[in-house]
Design a protein around this motif. Structure first.
Motif, PDB file in Angstrom:
ATOM      1  N   TYR A 109      32.441  -8.934  53.453  1.00  0.00           N
ATOM      2  CA  TYR A 109      31.042  -8.909  53.907  1.00  0.00           C
ATOM      3  C   TYR A 109      30.219 -10.003  53.223  1.00  0.00           C
ATOM      4  O   TYR A 109      29.454 -10.732  53.882  1.00  0.00           O
ATOM      5  N   THR A 110      30.360 -10.139  51.911  1.00  0.00           N
ATOM      6  CA  THR A 110      29.577 -11.122  51.167  1.00  0.00           C
ATOM      7  C   THR A 110      29.916 -12.538  51.589  1.00  0.00           C
ATOM      8  O   THR A 110      29.034 -13.395  51.681  1.00  0.00           O
ATOM      9  N   LEU A 111      31.190 -12.796  51.851  1.00  0.00           N
ATOM     10  CA  LEU A 111      31.566 -14.127  52.323  1.00  0.00           C
ATOM     11  C   LEU A 111      30.885 -14.442  53.649  1.00  0.00           C
ATOM     12  O   LEU A 111      30.441 -15.577  53.875  1.00  0.00           O
ATOM     13  N   GLY A 112      30.782 -13.450  54.529  1.00  0.00           N
ATOM     14  CA  GLY A 112      30.084 -13.678  55.794  1.00  0.00           C
ATOM     15  C   GLY A 112      28.591 -13.838  55.623  1.00  0.00           C
ATOM     16  O   GLY A 112      27.953 -14.606  56.330  1.00  0.00           O
ATOM     17  N   ALA A 113      28.002 -13.102  54.677  1.00  0.00           N
ATOM     18  CA  ALA A 113      26.542 -13.125  54.503  1.00  0.00           C
ATOM     19  C   ALA A 113      26.065 -14.301  53.658  1.00  0.00           C
ATOM     20  O   ALA A 113      24.951 -14.796  53.858  1.00  0.00           O
ATOM     21  N   TRP A 114      26.887 -14.766  52.708  1.00  0.00           N
ATOM     22  CA  TRP A 114      26.432 -15.763  51.748  1.00  0.00           C
ATOM     23  C   TRP A 114      27.256 -17.045  51.743  1.00  0.00           C
ATOM     24  O   TRP A 114      26.928 -17.974  50.988  1.00  0.00           O
ATOM     25  N   GLY A 115      28.310 -17.125  52.547  1.00  0.00           N
ATOM     26  CA  GLY A 115      29.096 -18.354  52.582  1.00  0.00           C
ATOM     27  C   GLY A 115      28.259 -19.525  53.077  1.00  0.00           C
ATOM     28  O   GLY A 115      27.733 -19.489  54.191  1.00  0.00           O
ATOM     29  N   ARG A 116      28.135 -20.573  52.278  1.00  0.00           N
ATOM     30  CA  ARG A 116      27.261 -21.690  52.643  1.00  0.00           C
ATOM     31  C   ARG A 116      27.883 -22.555  53.726  1.00  0.00           C
ATOM     32  O   ARG A 116      27.179 -23.076  54.585  1.00  0.00           O
ATOM     33  N   GLY A 178      36.703  -5.159  61.062  1.00  0.00           N
ATOM     34  CA  GLY A 178      35.720  -5.576  62.072  1.00  0.00           C
ATOM     35  C   GLY A 178      34.300  -5.362  61.600  1.00  0.00           C
ATOM     36  O   GLY A 178      33.437  -6.237  61.768  1.00  0.00           O
ATOM     37  N   PHE A 179      34.045  -4.200  60.979  1.00  0.00           N
ATOM     38  CA  PHE A 179      32.703  -3.944  60.469  1.00  0.00           C
ATOM     39  C   PHE A 179      32.359  -4.886  59.317  1.00  0.00           C
ATOM     40  O   PHE A 179      31.221  -5.348  59.204  1.00  0.00           O
ATOM     41  N   ALA A 180      33.316  -5.155  58.448  1.00  0.00           N
ATOM     42  CA  ALA A 180      33.055  -6.079  57.347  1.00  0.00           C
ATOM     43  C   ALA A 180      32.664  -7.462  57.887  1.00  0.00           C
ATOM     44  O   ALA A 180      31.725  -8.102  57.387  1.00  0.00           O
ATOM     45  N   TYR A 181      33.367  -7.921  58.913  1.00  0.00           N
ATOM     46  CA  TYR A 181      33.072  -9.231  59.510  1.00  0.00           C
ATOM     47  C   TYR A 181      31.716  -9.193  60.224  1.00  0.00           C
ATOM     48  O   TYR A 181      30.875 -10.088  60.043  1.00  0.00           O
ATOM     49  N   PHE A 182      31.495  -8.156  61.024  1.00  0.00           N
ATOM     50  CA  PHE A 182      30.266  -8.068  61.822  1.00  0.00           C
ATOM     51  C   PHE A 182      29.027  -7.960  60.929  1.00  0.00           C
ATOM     52  O   PHE A 182      28.019  -8.649  61.158  1.00  0.00           O
ATOM     53  N   PHE A 183      29.066  -7.089  59.941  1.00  0.00           N
ATOM     54  CA  PHE A 183      27.901  -6.926  59.076  1.00  0.00           C
ATOM     55  C   PHE A 183      27.602  -8.194  58.275  1.00  0.00           C
ATOM     56  O   PHE A 183      26.448  -8.530  58.012  1.00  0.00           O
ATOM     57  N   TRP A 188      23.883 -12.821  57.582  1.00  0.00           N
ATOM     58  CA  TRP A 188      23.631 -14.264  57.536  1.00  0.00           C
ATOM     59  C   TRP A 188      22.615 -14.673  58.598  1.00  0.00           C
ATOM     60  O   TRP A 188      21.704 -15.466  58.331  1.00  0.00           O
ATOM     61  N   LEU A 189      22.727 -14.124  59.807  1.00  0.00           N
ATOM     62  CA  LEU A 189      21.770 -14.440  60.862  1.00  0.00           C
ATOM     63  C   LEU A 189      20.365 -13.975  60.491  1.00  0.00           C
ATOM     64  O   LEU A 189      19.372 -14.662  60.760  1.00  0.00           O
TER      65      LEU A 189
END
Length: 428
Positions: A109-116, A178-183, A188-189
């Motif tokens: 989740y963090t990689l999806g939300a904070w990956g630059r 799937g939820f980890a990726y989606f969230f 990030w959006l």
């Protein structure tokens, strides 16, 4: 200011407060994982098979959860480390699986939300998820042969037990990843949209500041032009009086003295007006491009403004208090403009207004223009409105005071006090 969107936008790194929170959360997760390990060993429920030694169990538990303290600072590295430790722990049959699973979820989740780097972030997450499913397949392939014959003795469904177990595991893991990726994508959006809104708000603030600045410039230019007309008028009068004094100087000294006195008074007034005009021009380097000069109007024309308010349907009254005295043209024009703008605001913005009261008071050292109504504002008062800017600039030019705001008993008030020039004593 450019607003970066899509894959070009780079989310700023975590704040110091967020970093401290990650440290505390990672340590708390590690402690809870060790507690979960203790419970698992106490129950003897070793679902993955015979466990390794106690120190190795502790090692794998800490290896999976402790990296969370750096999750927002180094999201890609933390995800890779936790994923590798998670697979290795399961391969070694480490009994702690509850907190370890949530640690892996948080990392993805963090990689999806904070990956630059969005492209790298997506590839890493897809790679990790694919690796996890490969590992799941390897785990099923290596353990299916060791399932006891009586493991599914109570199975009654139409689907073969082994196939049902495999499909169930795939579905659960599919939802999990799937939820980890989606969230992560959603977070990030949301951060990107918040950045865009903040950027648009900053651009709007700058645009409003420019509008206010242009309004001030335009108002000062109009004031300066009015004062220019006043000064030009006084200079013309001085020329006429000087010419008359020159012609009668030898024939009628009394008339010449009267003319010279008028020149002295007019010159003093012109100098005062000129000083005000220069003060306006020095206050800002104004550019009069496209600014139309205001027509000459004075305090004696306030009655016409009140009459127009009556024609608009208001019960408008005009009261003059005190003994009217001649005003300098610039002061008279300023008083008129204040009354005009205040009445205009009543007509435009005062909902339900029926009564308009305009009062002009000639006091000992100042003239006061007081405009009140009984309406209510359609929106909160804007101190930076163009009309109020104009009134403020005109009153400030003459060193006066302006009060604008709601009245205690309801309605609205605009009151301006403009100081009167102190008459100079003429020499005998």
């Amino acid at each position: 200011m450019n607003t970066e969107t899509g894959d070009d936008w780079r989310r700023p790194g975590p704040t110091p407060e967020q970093r401290r929170f990650d440290v505390y959360a990672g340590l708390a997760a590690t402690v809870l994982a060790l507690f979960s390990l203790t419970l698992a060993r106490s129950t003897g429920a070793f679902l993955l098979g015979p466990p390794p030694s106690g120190p190795e169990q502790v090692f794998w538990t800490v290896a999976v959860t402790l990296p969370l303290i750096w999750r927002r600072r180094f999201p890609a590295t933390v995800t890779l480390v936790i994923s590798a430790a998670f697979i290795a722990a399961q391969a070694r049959s480490a009994p702690e699986t509850q907190l370890s699973g949530w640690a892996l979820f948080a990392a993805i989740y963090t990689l999806g939300a904070w990956g630059r780097d969005r492209r790298l972030s997506r590839r890493l997450r897809m790679g990790v998820i694919a690796t996890m499913f490969v590992w799941l397949g390897v785990y099923y392939a290596t353990t299916i042969g060791s399932i006891p014959p009586d493991a599914f003795a109570r199975a009654v469904g139409p689907v073969p037990p082994v196939l049902a177990a495999i499909v169930s595991g795939v579905l659960v893991n599919g939802l999990y990843f799937g939820f980890a990726y989606f969230f992560g994508e959603t977070a990030w959006l949301a951060a990107r949209r918040q950045h865009e809104l903040a950027d648009q708000a900053e651009q709007l603030r700058r645009s409003q500041a420019e509008v206010r600045e242009h309004a001030v410039v335009g108002e000062r230019v109009r004031i300066a032009r009015e004062l220019h007309d006043v000064v030009a008028h006084h200079v013309s009068v001085m020329g006429v009086q000087a010419s008359a004094a020159r012609r009668v100087l030898d024939k009628d000294p009394v008339k010449a003295r009267t003319a010279l006195g008028a020149i002295e008074e007019t010159a003093r007034t012109a100098v005062d007006e000129l000083r005000r005009m220069l003060g306006v021009l020095r206050a800002r380097d104004a550019r009069p491009d496209g600014v139309e000069p205001a027509g000459p109007a004075g305090i004696d024309q306030v009655a016409a403004v009140v009459e127009r308010a009556r024609e608009a349907g208001l019960r408008a009254t005009l009261g003059v208090y005190g003994d009217p005295v001649p005003l300098p043209d610039s002061v008279s024009q300023a008083a008129y403009r204040v009354a005009q703008e205040a009445v205009t605001n009543t007509l435009k913005h005062a909902t339900g207004a029926t009564v308009l009261d305009v009062r002009i008071r000639y006091l000992a050292h100042e003239v006061e223009v007081d405009v009140t109504d009984d309406g209510r504002a359609t929106r909160p008062a804007n101190a930076d409105g163009l009309g109020l800017i104009g009134m403020r600039e005109r009153v400030a030019t003459h060193g006066g005071a302006l009060e604008v705001g709601p009245r205690a008993g309801g309605g609205w008030r605009a009151r301006a006090r403009l100081p009167l020039p102190v008459p100079a004593e003429r020499p005998a």
